[in-house]
Design an enzyme around this catalytic site. Structure first.
Site, PDB file in Angstrom:
ATOM      1  N   ASP A 181      28.737  40.071  43.515  1.00  0.00           N
ATOM      2  CA  ASP A 181      28.755  38.776  44.181  1.00  0.00           C
ATOM      3  C   ASP A 181      28.437  37.695  43.154  1.00  0.00           C
ATOM      4  O   ASP A 181      28.404  37.950  41.956  1.00  0.00           O
ATOM      5  CB  ASP A 181      27.729  38.761  45.326  1.00  0.00           C
ATOM      6  CG  ASP A 181      26.318  38.951  44.810  1.00  0.00           C
ATOM      7  OD1 ASP A 181      25.552  37.971  44.806  1.00  0.00           O
ATOM      8  OD2 ASP A 181      25.976  40.081  44.400  1.00  0.00           O
ATOM      9  N   ASP A 535      35.689  55.315  45.503  1.00  0.00           N
ATOM     10  CA  ASP A 535      36.317  54.253  44.702  1.00  0.00           C
ATOM     11  C   ASP A 535      37.118  53.353  45.613  1.00  0.00           C
ATOM     12  O   ASP A 535      38.358  53.353  45.604  1.00  0.00           O
ATOM     13  CB  ASP A 535      37.198  54.856  43.608  1.00  0.00           C
ATOM     14  CG  ASP A 535      37.840  53.772  42.737  1.00  0.00           C
ATOM     15  OD1 ASP A 535      37.293  52.658  42.697  1.00  0.00           O
ATOM     16  OD2 ASP A 535      38.884  54.057  42.110  1.00  0.00           O
ATOM     17  N   GLU A 544      29.595  49.198  43.460  1.00  0.00           N
ATOM     18  CA  GLU A 544      29.365  47.836  42.977  1.00  0.00           C
ATOM     19  C   GLU A 544      28.986  47.864  41.496  1.00  0.00           C
ATOM     20  O   GLU A 544      28.602  48.894  40.944  1.00  0.00           O
ATOM     21  CB  GLU A 544      28.261  47.147  43.788  1.00  0.00           C
ATOM     22  CG  GLU A 544      28.152  45.651  43.493  1.00  0.00           C
ATOM     23  CD  GLU A 544      27.268  44.905  44.473  1.00  0.00           C
ATOM     24  OE1 GLU A 544      27.268  43.656  44.432  1.00  0.00           O
ATOM     25  OE2 GLU A 544      26.582  45.552  45.280  1.00  0.00           O
TER      26      GLU A 544
END
Length: 565
Positions: A181, A535, A544
């Site tokens: 993020d 995946d 992540e």
């Protein structure tokens, strides 16, 4: 549309060669091996699962047998449900490209034996931080196909009500995006930089002849220094006038899978905490000491900021962070601060030689251990240990001996576990960021090797590293852009939004996570803990990226490249 599965050019050539001869061995995921390869002097091992066989052979690109050996039964590994056998070809040292063949029917992914084995992987793992830079464009000259616009100027960040501020904004540009993020977090930033600073302390000329091709390249300063400085400069913007340090800079919630330049959510500053302030103090003191001969003015300012932060933390020694009700971004929770005090006081003592910090360092002296998982709060004591070990001449004999004996005992325990494990690793619990647990154990073994010059620790670190590059229960190479069985869909917003087939290279993925916090979004195909990895882009729990998962990879790969000549 990204390919579902990617193979390197070398693998494709091998597949074509196999198909050219009837009856040739076919690549099989049952053979798990480091898909990068091995140094000539390394221990060279692989596992093969759920297969009836007793021998193996190493074959070159022309299908000539160059080595043969026995497979050793390792029993069933409960964490993967596999019947495991181990092959060892350590005595074979000839440089070249090879693959393992079993029963003349199945073959491993290709691998190499060569010097400077991890040079490119090391370079890319460091450069991944450049691709995470906020507040500046990634230009084609430096980013090639991964060029993008500038995201998040962060020049007018709003003070969240939790800060107690009702007016004004904070100018806090730069730094790295923390993970998949676009948030920026002090505790994780401090740990990540602190871990990578050690390689620069141990090897001051580290990568002096290997440029990263970043905007600062060619300025006479080692590129890793420049990359760390980009984060350190942002870290300093998060200090309040009273010395306390704000915890994080994020939106109220996570944005969608869009490019940084398309992001339109308001950015907020969250309140000051004990952990963020102490970790800030620790890493800036550490950096000030090591950066003194490069930029003395910057070094002096960083040290003063670290002292000011430590004073604030002493006066505010129990302020944990908790997400306000309207905030859902990363919490990085921690309510135990003695280890943060230890790291900060240790670094300040090394930087200043002042008695007040020596007294505090002894006051907050930690048990010599390594707690797995949640490295942002559990590895800070170890960063302090490692800095002190590197500067044992500044310590009392009793304390220096405590550190030396504690570290070798910890490393020996890791080696014992490796020797008993079917895959020759020391991890037996798969939580969030399990790959960083593996790498932090390898990190500890590298430090033990630097401390003792005992080869057994270097061998252990390499065995752990083999796991990252394919000798694991999933068969994946967990560094984006590397290996034959590549990760293609990381939980990483730029990689998901850039319309480029391959993800940005150089990122360590989180790895198997038996807690599967994303189970409502992702259908896992295995119930076994060591295979709890998917995946797929949605798998934030296993797929992540994160800066504190890459940091130990930079150190371990860097260390191996320095000592495996």
């Amino acid at each position: 549309m990204k390919k579902l599965f990617a193979l390197s050019a070398f693998v494709l050539l091998f597949l074509n060669a196999c198909d050219s001869k009837k009856g040739s061995a076919k690549i099989s995921d049952q053979i798990r091996i480091n898909q990068i390869g091995f140094y000539p002097s390394s221990v060279k091992q692989f596992t093969i699962v759920d297969t009836e066989a007793s021998t193996f052979k190493v074959v070159d690109g022309y299908k000539n047998k160059v080595f043969s050996g026995e497979l050793v039964d390792q029993g069933v590994w409960d964490a993967s449900g596999e019947k495991v056998m181990l092959g060892d070809f350590s005595s074979f040292t000839a440089p070249g490209a090879y693959y393992i063949v079993v029963n003349d029917t199945i073959a491993s992914y290709p691998f190499k034996i060569q010097k400077e084995l991890y040079r490119d992987a090391l370079r890319k793992s460091i450069k991944s931080y450049y691709f995470q830079r906020a507040s500046m464009p990634i230009e084609e000259e430096y980013g090639d196909i991964y060029q993008r616009g500038a995201g998040h100027p962060d020049d007018q960040c709003i003070y969240h009500p939790s800060t107690g501020r009702t007016e004004g904004t904070l100018n806090s540009p730069g730094g790295w995006y923390d993970a998949g993020d676009y948030g920026k977090y002090i505790v994780n930033a401090s740990l990540s930089v602190g871990q990578m600073l050690l390689i620069l302390e141990q090897f001051p000329e580290f990568m002096n002849n290997v440029g990263l091709n970043i905007p600062e390249s060619g300025n006479g300063i080692i590129d890793l220094w420049d990359e760390l400085r980009y984060e350190l400069d942002w870290i300093q913007t998060m200090q309040d006038d009273d010395g306390g340090v704000f915890f994080k800079l994020t939106a109220l919630g996570f944005g969608g899978f869009i490019m940084p330049e398309d992001y339109d959510l308001d950015r907020y500053i969250r309140g000051k905490t004990t952990a963020s302030t102490l970790d800030f103090a620790a890493v800036l003191a550490q950096a000030s000491r090591l950066y003194k001969d490069i930029d003395s003015e910057w070094s002096a300012k960083a040290l003063e900021a670290a002292k000011k932060a430590y004073t604030w933390a002493e006066q505010n020694d129990n302020i944990p962070f908790k997400n306000p009700e309207d905030v859902s971004t990363g919490e990085y929770g921690d309510s135990e601060f003695s280890d943060d005090f230890f790291w900060a006081s240790s670094e300040l003592y090394l930087a200043t030689k002042e008695d007040q910090y020596k007294v505090a360092m002894n006051k907050y002296k930690q048990e010599y251990k390594h707690q797995l998982a949640d490295s942002w709060k559990n590895f800070v004591r170890n960063v302090g240990f490692h800095s002190l070990l590197e500067n044992r001449d500044m310590l009392d004999t009793e304390f220096a001996n405590f550190l030396t004996q504690g570290h070798t005992a910890l490393a020996d325990d890791i080696l014992q576990k490796i020797g008993q494990h079917p895959y020759r690793i020391a991890l037996d619990n798969y939580e969030w960021g399990s790959n960083s647990d593996i790498l932090n154990q390898a990190y500890i073994l590298c430090v033990a090797h630097k401390l003792t010059d005992d080869e057994k620790y270097l061998i252990g670190a390499e065995q752990m590293n083999d796991y990252i590059f394919g000798k694991n229960a999933t068969g994946y190479s967990f560094l984006t852009g590397f290996g034959a069985k590549k990760v293609m869909f990381p939980h990483h917003r730029p990689s998901g939004a850039d319309s480029i087939a391959d993800p940005v290279p150089g990122f360590i993925l989180g790895g198997p996570n038996n807690d599967r916090q994303d189970g409502h979004l992702v259908e896992y195909t295995s119930e076994f803990p060591a295979k709890a990895y998917m995946d797929v882009e949605a798998s934030f729990a296993s797929n992540e990226v994160c800066i504190n998962w890459n940091a130990p990879a930079v150190y371990v790969l860097g260390y191996l490249e320095q000592v495996r000549k």
